[in-house]
Design an enzyme around this catalytic site. Sequence first.
Site, PDB file in Angstrom:
ATOM      1  N   THR A  12       0.849  -1.018  -0.082  1.00  0.00           N
ATOM      2  CA  THR A  12      -0.019   0.084   0.079  1.00  0.00           C
ATOM      3  C   THR A  12       0.690   1.094   0.075  1.00  0.00           C
ATOM      4  OG1 THR A  12      -1.922   0.979   1.015  1.00  0.00           O
ATOM      5  CG2 THR A  12      -0.167   0.358   2.313  1.00  0.00           C
ATOM      6  N   LYS A  44      -6.401   1.409   6.297  1.00  0.00           N
ATOM      7  CA  LYS A  44      -5.036   1.064   6.774  1.00  0.00           C
ATOM      8  C   LYS A  44      -4.145   2.182   7.691  1.00  0.00           C
ATOM      9  CE  LYS A  44      -4.281  -0.963   2.261  1.00  0.00           C
ATOM     10  NZ  LYS A  44      -3.708  -0.803   0.880  1.00  0.00           N
ATOM     11  N   GLY A  56      -0.505   3.897  10.656  1.00  0.00           N
ATOM     12  CA  GLY A  56      -0.859   3.242   9.459  1.00  0.00           C
ATOM     13  C   GLY A  56       0.138   1.841   9.330  1.00  0.00           C
TER      14      GLY A  56
END
Length: 184
Positions: A12, A44, A56
């Site tokens: 991500t 997230k 995160g």
Amino acid sequence: MPDRQLPSMHATTILMVRRGGRVVIGGDGQVSLGQTIVKGNARKVRRLAKGAVIGGFAGATADAFTLFERLEGKLEQYPGQLTRACVELTKDWRTDRYLRRLEAMMLVADSEVGLLLSGSGDVLEPEAGVMAIGSGGNYALAAARALSDTGMDAEAIVRRSLAIAAEICVYTNGNVVVESLDAA
């Protein structure tokens, strides 16, 4: 017959920016398995320690949730001491047989400090108030560093940098979650 490896999860982009009395962490929502997007709106980035800490993660989701739970425990054990809680967590992460196998990285921040945590024992403060992790992390980091020379505030830098990363990294999308805290 040779061993076939299962496709790995890719995700991500997580970015932290501390500027102008605020710290902001933002992340995209894409989770990919091999060449397939399996989820576009994963969350997230979240608040911890009754809202006093934001964090995160990048990496395996279940592993990250385990680490968030462990960090919450350390923050209860060491209230108001994010750095100490993170150091204790990373010590456990490196030495505990179960935790050692977890594959994730985390960015966490409170009103005073922001840190990157990894399973190799890293507890790092960002240089110039900017740090990023994940497959699109380098793109977001470069964009945020460039935008830091402008008059943009921390949240605007995070949002624009994540948008730039989403334009470049196939494992990053534009579905962004942002959390922020004011400095103490």
